[in-house]
Design an enzyme around this catalytic site. Structure first.
Site, PDB file in Angstrom:
ATOM      1  CD  GLU A  47     -10.105  13.650  -5.094  1.00  0.00           C
ATOM      2  OE1 GLU A  47      -9.413  13.584  -4.056  1.00  0.00           O
ATOM      3  OE2 GLU A  47     -11.248  13.176  -5.167  1.00  0.00           O
TER       4      GLU A  47
ATOM      5  CE  LYS B 171      -3.180   5.364  -4.970  1.00  0.00           C
ATOM      6  NZ  LYS B 171      -2.086   5.246  -4.014  1.00  0.00           N
TER       7      LYS B 171
ATOM      8  CG  ASP C 291       3.843   7.271  -2.081  1.00  0.00           C
ATOM      9  OD1 ASP C 291       3.106   6.429  -1.542  1.00  0.00           O
ATOM     10  OD2 ASP C 291       5.011   7.037  -2.436  1.00  0.00           O
TER      11      ASP C 291
ATOM     12  CE1 TYR D 103      -8.820   9.630   1.361  1.00  0.00           C
ATOM     13  CE2 TYR D 103      -6.557  10.397   1.362  1.00  0.00           C
ATOM     14  CZ  TYR D 103      -7.503   9.432   1.668  1.00  0.00           C
ATOM     15  OH  TYR D 103      -7.120   8.274   2.302  1.00  0.00           O
TER      16      TYR D 103
ATOM     17  CE  LYS E 158       0.288   3.726  -7.683  1.00  0.00           C
ATOM     18  NZ  LYS E 158       0.487   2.437  -7.017  1.00  0.00           N
TER      19      LYS E 158
ATOM     20  CB  CYS F  39      31.139 -14.384   3.253  1.00  0.00           C
ATOM     21  SG  CYS F  39      30.205 -13.238   4.313  1.00  0.00           S
TER      22      CYS F  39
ATOM     23  CB  CYS G  40      32.583 -14.221   7.997  1.00  0.00           C
ATOM     24  SG  CYS G  40      31.692 -15.369   6.921  1.00  0.00           S
TER      25      CYS G  40
ATOM     26  CB  CYS H 152      27.676 -16.383   3.913  1.00  0.00           C
ATOM     27  SG  CYS H 152      28.869 -16.645   5.256  1.00  0.00           S
TER      28      CYS H 152
ATOM     29  CB  CYS I 148      28.426 -14.613   8.896  1.00  0.00           C
ATOM     30  SG  CYS I 148      28.518 -13.317   7.643  1.00  0.00           S
TER      31      CYS I 148
END
Length: 696
Positions: A111, A113, A115, A224, A311, A405, A408, A423, A429
């Protein structure tokens, strides 16, 4: 025909047309005719409220009634499948099945799979009565009202089809690519952050408190797994075909095979063809088809031996790097982001990918304008995995990590031994300020669930909050600035007030001290007992806490040394937050395990693994995840892994059974354990009855 008869007739006809359109893909009337019938039914039902039916086709449109999701226990645990990523592992599983069946012939049901989000649907007398999410495998959220808006899920089955009075069917709630792309386009048009992938979008949609939102977003579902004491079928494939005949949407991409080569052929075909499917997939599921053979093969602690998930390998594409930008997290960590020419990858358009840190950029030898290879980790998160240096321009310059940064302007800092830049302006910030507030209100912290990131951003921009302490000065009038959120505002104020009862260890976690996670916060709270002792602790005193190293200790000292943080903590104390551990926690159950380091392995009868972890801590012991010479003993249940057993024997580590452990701590099976303990492993009762599991 009376209006009552007309209502019943319209309901029956609309159920049938809905099934033809959303499940069979073969409508016999136009959309306009369908809408006309639906409006006619809505008008008639409004005139006859005494004929209310919770499974009427009009329930598909949803309502604006705000509700809290109720937690429901699953009749049968919803377990997970073991994953594999190559043909060698598939062959190993196939041969294990063959050995387990002692050479008996067997078939495998292949079958897709999908997601999405696992769902369990319960039907009684042909009517949908409950829809529950997977949750932790033992308990899930009752999302029945939202699921009723999904048109491919039948609300009422046609009569006389032979289905039992009570059964359960499980599957996956999905957001088709078409719905996903439309939704993200709408969100971008109004300036909202698009969803990362269809699974996240489906999950967020199904948990919406407004079922009208769910109805509008066009979710779909594939079923399923069929369960029930009265379900009669020899095989899994046959059970699903039976469910299809009852009106359920079962994937056409399902096939019974006998040989290993047929399995490979199925995998190879769908590895390419899945890109033409209307929904996201991330693999193939293989199940021994015979239910009798499934029972014979049985289960491990976490998954069935008769099924496995393959997978798909991540898809890779090449595209051009346009620029590198930088994001600031709540702890001040700087994350570089690659902005690329848009490329289609695994069903979505990708134009951004994380670059992790400066070391990662250097490892790629990344230059301006490079052509980069992009993959999706787990088919979800885009990541750069390489550079095509042959296409690099001769005058291209290496990417230089920023020194200040971007939000800031503060000069960045890199702590020795760490990969990330930070930072240091944690109290000035903006992304850090908002991020710390979002962390503070999170479920595992103060659990102020009536607020969210968008609300925090709005309140910050309006100047209502500048730090976490400001939350406790908010009023319903301030929150209800648009004049139509009075109920939500009151609910938020109540949630903020309720958070004052959150235990001290979660308050420590909620403060957002860098590198102090849930476990470390618990260790600190239990060692120092109250906020005064904690904020006056020295680095030396902090490192005396088992599990707290010097870097964490320095972070804690620096946090409480900061004048703004001192002021915030003083305000939180004055507002009545829990700033010491409770009397119940102080009175531990015992000290029988004091100084012991204990590994838990296997499946247990009297308590769950997480409950045993809590019991060990309450009796002075320490939970550790791996076996070493410092391990005092192993608390072993059924199905302890052979590798752990072998290592324990080699090191001479004592194995303690569940009953021996309970005797050791003088347990009478009435030990109190914390409520809402997350389930890590679901014990599976061994019997000769039908295997009743959900597989994703």
């Amino acid at each position: 025909m009376t209006e009552t008869e007309k209502i019943h007739t319209l309901r029956q006809q609309l159920h049938e047309h809905n099934h033809r359109y959303y499940v069979l893909n073969s409508p016999i009337i136009s959309d306009q005719d369908f809408d006309f019938m639906m409006h006619e039914l809505q008008d008639l039902e409004a005139k006859h409220p005494e004929l209310y039916d919770p499974n009427s086709p009009t329930m598909r449109v949803g309502s604006d009634i705000t509700k809290e999701f109720k937690q429901v226990s699953h009749k049968y645990p919803m377990l997970s499948l073991a994953n594999t990523y190559n043909e060698q592992d598939v062959e190993e599983w196939y041969n294990q099945v063959k050995r387990g069946l002692e050479g008996e012939d067997f078939e495998v049901c292949c079958e897709m799979k999908y997601d999405g989000l696992s769902i369990s649907l319960t039907y009684e007398h042909g009517r949908l009565v409950q829809a529950v999410t997977r949750g932790d495998g033992v308990h899930g959220d009752d999302v029945t009202a939202n699921v009723k808006t999904i048109r491919s899920i039948p609300l009422v089955l046609q009569p006389d089809l032979g289905y039992p009075d009570n059964f359960e069917i499980r599957g996956e709630i999905l957001m088709p690519w078409a719905s996903f792309n439309r939704l993200n386009a709408e969100r971008e048009d109004i300036g909202e952050q698009p969803f990362a992938n269809p699974r996240n979008a489906a999950s967020g949609t199904l948990k919406s408190q407004d079922s009208r939102v769910v109805a509008e977003r066009g979710l779909d579902a594939y079923l399923y797994y069929l369960l029930g004491d009265e379900v009669k079928a020899e095989g899994h494939y046959e059970a699903l075909e039976t469910a299809r005949s009852w009106g359920f949407k079962i994937s056409e991409a399902m096939k019974k095979v006998k040989t290993l080569q047929e399995i490979y052929d199925f995998i190879n075909y769908w590895d390419t063809e899945r890109k033409n499917l209307p929904v996201a997939t991330d693999g193939i599921v293989l199940k021994v088809n015979s239910l009798r053979q499934q029972r014979s093969l049985g289960l491990t602690a976490k998954s069935p031996r008769w099924a496995i998930a393959y997978k798909f390998k991540a898809e890779r594409v090449c595209t051009r790097l346009l620029e590198v930008t930088y994001q600031v997290g709540r702890t001040g960590a700087i994350t570089p982001v690659a902005n690329m020419e848009t490329v289609h990858l695994s069903g979505t358009n990708v134009r951004r990918a994380t670059l992790n840190n400066e070391d990662f950029i250097r490892s790629l030898n990344l230059h301006e304008g490079d052509y980069v290879y992009v993959e999706k980790g787990g088919e979800i998160i885009p990541k750069i995995v390489g550079v095509d240096e042959s296409r690099r321009q001769p005058d291209a310059k290496p990417i230089q990590f920023i020194t200040h940064c971007p939000e800031c302007g503060a000069e960045l800092r890199r702590v020795e031994g760490e990969a990330a830049h930070y930072c240091p302006n944690d109290t000035g910030c903006p992304p850090q300020i908002k991020g710390r507030i979002e962390h503070f209100i999170a479920r595992k912290a103060m659990n102020i669930d009536s607020l969210g990131p968008e609300t925090v951003d709005t309140f910050y921009e309006r100047g209502l909050i500048e730090n976490i302490a400001d939350l406790y000065t908010l009023t319903a009038q301030q929150m209800n600035y648009e004049g139509n959120r009075e109920k939500s505002a009151r609910k938020a104020v109540e949630a903020i007030e309720a958070s004052k009862q959150v235990p001290f260890e979660r308050v420590v976690f909620a403060l957002g001290i860098r590198m102090v996670g849930e476990t470390t916060a618990k260790l600190l709270a239990r060692h120092f007992k109250d906020i005064e002792a904690l904020r006056n602790a020295t680095v030396e005193q902090l490192t005396e806490v088992d599990g707290v190293g010097e870097i964490i200790a320095v972070n804690v000292v620096e946090y409480f040394r900061n004048e703004k943080n001192k002021e915030i903590v003083d305000r939180l104390i004055s507002y009545g937050l829990q700033m010491e551990i409770s009397e119940q926690q102080r009175q531990a159950l015992g000290t029988e395990l004091e100084g012991m380091s204990i590994v838990i392995s296997g499946v247990f009868t009297h308590h769950s693994r997480d409950e045993y972890k809590a019991i060990i801590e309450q009796h002075g012991g320490k939970n550790i995840g791996s076996i070493s010479g410092k391990t005092s003993f192993i608390l072993a249940g059924d199905n302890m892994g052979p590798a752990k057993l072998q290592k324990a024997e080699k090191l001479g580590i004592r194995i303690v059974s569940e009953d021996e452990f309970l005797e050791m701590i003088n347990d009478n099976e009435d030990i109190p354990v914390p409520v809402n303990v997350p389930v890590e492993d679901v014990p599976v009762e061994k019997n000769n009855g039908p295997v009743q599991l959900s597989l994703f």
